[in-house]
Enzyme design. Structure first.
Site, mmCIF file in Angstrom:
data_model
loop_
_atom_site.group_PDB
_atom_site.id
_atom_site.type_symbol
_atom_site.label_atom_id
_atom_site.label_comp_id
_atom_site.label_asym_id
_atom_site.label_seq_id
_atom_site.Cartn_x
_atom_site.Cartn_y
_atom_site.Cartn_z
ATOM 1 N N LYS A 11 66.411 -15.566 15.062
ATOM 2 C CA LYS A 11 67.340 -14.425 15.051
ATOM 3 C C LYS A 11 68.568 -14.771 15.856
ATOM 4 O O LYS A 11 68.571 -15.637 16.728
ATOM 5 C CB LYS A 11 66.672 -13.165 15.609
ATOM 6 C CG LYS A 11 66.286 -13.214 17.097
ATOM 7 C CD LYS A 11 67.413 -12.915 18.062
ATOM 8 C CE LYS A 11 67.007 -13.204 19.503
ATOM 9 N NZ LYS A 11 68.154 -13.214 20.439
ATOM 10 N N ALA A 95 63.766 -22.703 23.608
ATOM 11 C CA ALA A 95 64.474 -22.068 24.739
ATOM 12 C C ALA A 95 65.957 -21.940 24.437
ATOM 13 O O ALA A 95 66.817 -22.376 25.199
ATOM 14 C CB ALA A 95 64.253 -22.871 26.023
ATOM 15 N N ALA A 96 66.254 -21.301 23.294
ATOM 16 C CA ALA A 96 67.598 -21.376 22.736
ATOM 17 C C ALA A 96 68.299 -20.043 22.594
ATOM 18 O O ALA A 96 69.455 -19.994 22.189
ATOM 19 C CB ALA A 96 67.529 -22.053 21.368
ATOM 20 N N GLY A 97 67.613 -18.924 22.851
ATOM 21 C CA GLY A 97 68.209 -17.621 22.576
ATOM 22 C C GLY A 97 68.089 -17.219 21.121
ATOM 23 O O GLY A 97 68.774 -16.308 20.656
ATOM 24 N N LEU A 98 67.157 -17.882 20.395
ATOM 25 C CA LEU A 98 66.968 -17.621 18.963
ATOM 26 C C LEU A 98 65.609 -16.998 18.649
ATOM 27 O O LEU A 98 65.251 -16.845 17.483
ATOM 28 C CB LEU A 98 67.113 -18.933 18.170
ATOM 29 C CG LEU A 98 68.459 -19.648 18.274
ATOM 30 C CD1 LEU A 98 68.414 -20.986 17.535
ATOM 31 C CD2 LEU A 98 69.581 -18.778 17.709
ATOM 32 N N ALA A 99 64.839 -16.652 19.676
ATOM 33 C CA ALA A 99 63.538 -15.984 19.518
ATOM 34 C C ALA A 99 62.528 -16.841 18.763
ATOM 35 O O ALA A 99 61.699 -16.320 18.024
ATOM 36 C CB ALA A 99 63.694 -14.626 18.832
ATOM 37 N N GLY A 100 62.571 -18.160 18.971
ATOM 38 C CA GLY A 100 61.631 -19.035 18.280
ATOM 39 C C GLY A 100 60.177 -18.720 18.595
ATOM 40 O O GLY A 100 59.350 -18.574 17.690
ATOM 41 N N GLY A 101 59.844 -18.607 19.881
ATOM 42 C CA GLY A 101 58.472 -18.276 20.265
ATOM 43 C C GLY A 101 58.079 -16.885 19.824
ATOM 44 O O GLY A 101 56.955 -16.652 19.372
ATOM 45 N N SER A 102 59.005 -15.951 19.928
ATOM 46 C CA SER A 102 58.738 -14.571 19.505
ATOM 47 C C SER A 102 58.491 -14.498 18.006
ATOM 48 O O SER A 102 57.605 -13.780 17.535
ATOM 49 C CB SER A 102 59.924 -13.674 19.873
ATOM 50 O OG SER A 102 60.093 -13.598 21.269
ATOM 51 N N ASP A 135 61.374 -9.242 22.086
ATOM 52 C CA ASP A 135 61.932 -9.605 20.781
ATOM 53 C C ASP A 135 60.894 -9.594 19.663
ATOM 54 O O ASP A 135 61.254 -9.599 18.486
ATOM 55 C CB ASP A 135 62.554 -11.009 20.831
ATOM 56 C CG ASP A 135 63.883 -11.045 21.569
ATOM 57 O OD1 ASP A 135 64.487 -9.970 21.746
ATOM 58 O OD2 ASP A 135 64.317 -12.141 21.956
#
Length: 287
Positions: A11, A95-102, A135
Site C-alpha cells: 500500500k 521496512a519500507a512504509g509499504l505495509a509488506g508485513g501487514s 495497517d
C-alpha cells in the site's frame, strides 16, 4: 494436499495526517490508503505445527513474523490447531512504509479463512486484524479507503484513478515507532487535505487528487534521512507529476504519466543505491 495462494498487495498513503496523541499511547491518524500492484505471494498448506518460511534472508519466519502471529490468532479465535505451513515469496521491500508485513498477515487471514472453510466476512477478519497492527485491517481487502483512529477504523472510498507509479527505497530501515515517537505538530510544514482527496476521488479528478496529497511524517523522516528529499527532487526533475514518501518511509512513490517517464525517472535514480519498482494502483480484494 490443498494449497491456498493469496496475493499480498503493498500500500501507499495518498494522504497521511496525524491529529494528536491518544490516551492509549497511539497517535490519532486520518489517512487515505491505496493498494498497489507490487505484491508478495503467500502460499498456505497443511503441515506439522505452525511454520513460516521466507525467501528473503533479511526476514525471519518465526513467532515474531506477522504472518505467524496472524495464523496463531485466527486459530485461537476459532478453536483450531494451526497445523499449517506458510511460505512468503517476497517482492515488497522490507521496512519500507509499504505495509509488506501487514499485507502478508492479512493474506494469511484470508487464506486460512478459505483453507479452514470458516466463512468469515471481511468485517470479521478486519476486527481480528486490528489486534495485530494498525495497517492490517486495511490490507484485508485493500483498495482505496479512509483510515481513522489508529488506522483500524475504515471507510471504503471510490476507487482511485489508475495511476502509474515508480517506487524507490534507499538502503536504510526506518522504525515506525521511532517516527511517531519523534513526531511534533510544530515541525509540520504542510498537511494533506484529506477531505480534498475524498472529494477528488468522488469526482474521479486525478489532478485535484494529487494537489491534495501529503504526508506529515515527512517532517520526521526526511530530516533524519535527507536522501528521501533527494529522491523526490530527482523524480520530479525527471518528469514525475507528483512524489511523496509513503507511510513512515523511507520509500518514495512518484506518479508518472507514461512508461517513457517511468524510464526517465529510473534513469535519474541510478546514481543512488536504491531498490526500485514500477507498478500501478489496484482495486480491492473480494472475499
Amino acid at each position: 494436499m490443498e494449497k491456498i495462494y493469496e496475493t499480498a498487495h503493498a500500500k501507499i498513503n495518498l494522504g497521511l495526517d496525524v491529529l494528536g496523541k491518544r490516551p492509549d499511547g497511539y497517535h490519532e491518524v486520518r489517512m487515505v490508503m491505496q493498494s498497489i500492484g507490487l505484491s508478495d505471494t503467500v502460499t498456505i498448506e497443511e503441515g506439522e505445527g505452525l511454520t513460516v518460511e521466507t525467501d528473503h534472508g533479511g526476514l525471519a519466519g518465526g513467532p515474531d513474523n506477522l504472518a505467524w502471529k496472524a495464523a496463531a490468532l485466527l486459530a485461537r479465535s476459532c478453536g483450531k490447531t494451526p497445523n499449517v505451513h506458510i511460505r512468503l515469496n517476497k517482492k515488497i521491500f522490507l521496512a519500507a512504509g509499504l505495509a509488506g508485513g501487514s499485507s502478508d498477515a492479512a493474506a494469511v487471514l484470508r487464506g486460512l479463512n478459505r483453507l479452514w472453510r470458516l466463512n468469515m466476512t471481511a468485517a470479521d477478519l478486519e476486527k481480528l486484524a486490528a489486534e495485530l497492527g494498525s495497517d492490517i485491517p486495511f490490507c484485508v481487502t485493500g483498495g482505496t479507503a479512509l483510515a481513522e483512529g489508529r488506522g483500524e477504523r475504515l471507510t471504503a472510498l471510490p476507487e482511485a484513478p489508475k495511476l502509474l507509479l515508480v517506487l524507490a527505497k534507499p538502503k536504510l530501515e526506518v522504525a515506525t515507532g521511532w517516527v511517531y515517537g519523534n513526531f511534533r505538530q510544530d515541525k509540520v510544514g504542510s498537511r494533506p487535505d484529506i477531505d480534498g482527496i475524498i472529494k477528488a476521488l468522488e469526482q474521479g479528478a486525478a489532478a485535484k487528487l494529487l494537489a491534495s496529497c501529503g504526508n506529515v511524517l515527512e517532517s520526521v523522516t526526511i530530516p533524519a534521512h535527507p536522501v528521501i528529499a533527494e529522491i523526490k527532487q530527482k523524480m520530479l526533475a525527471a518528469g514525475a507529476k507528483y512524489a511523496l514518501m509513503s507511510g513512515s518511509g523511507p520509500t518514495v512513490f512518484a506518479v508518472a504519466e507514461s512508461k517513457e517517464i517511468t524510464a526517465s525517472i529510473l534513469t535519474a535514480l541510478t546514481e543512488l543505491d536504491l531498490e526500485t519498482a514500477v507498478t500501478t494502483t489496484v482495486q480491492k480484494e473480494r472475499i
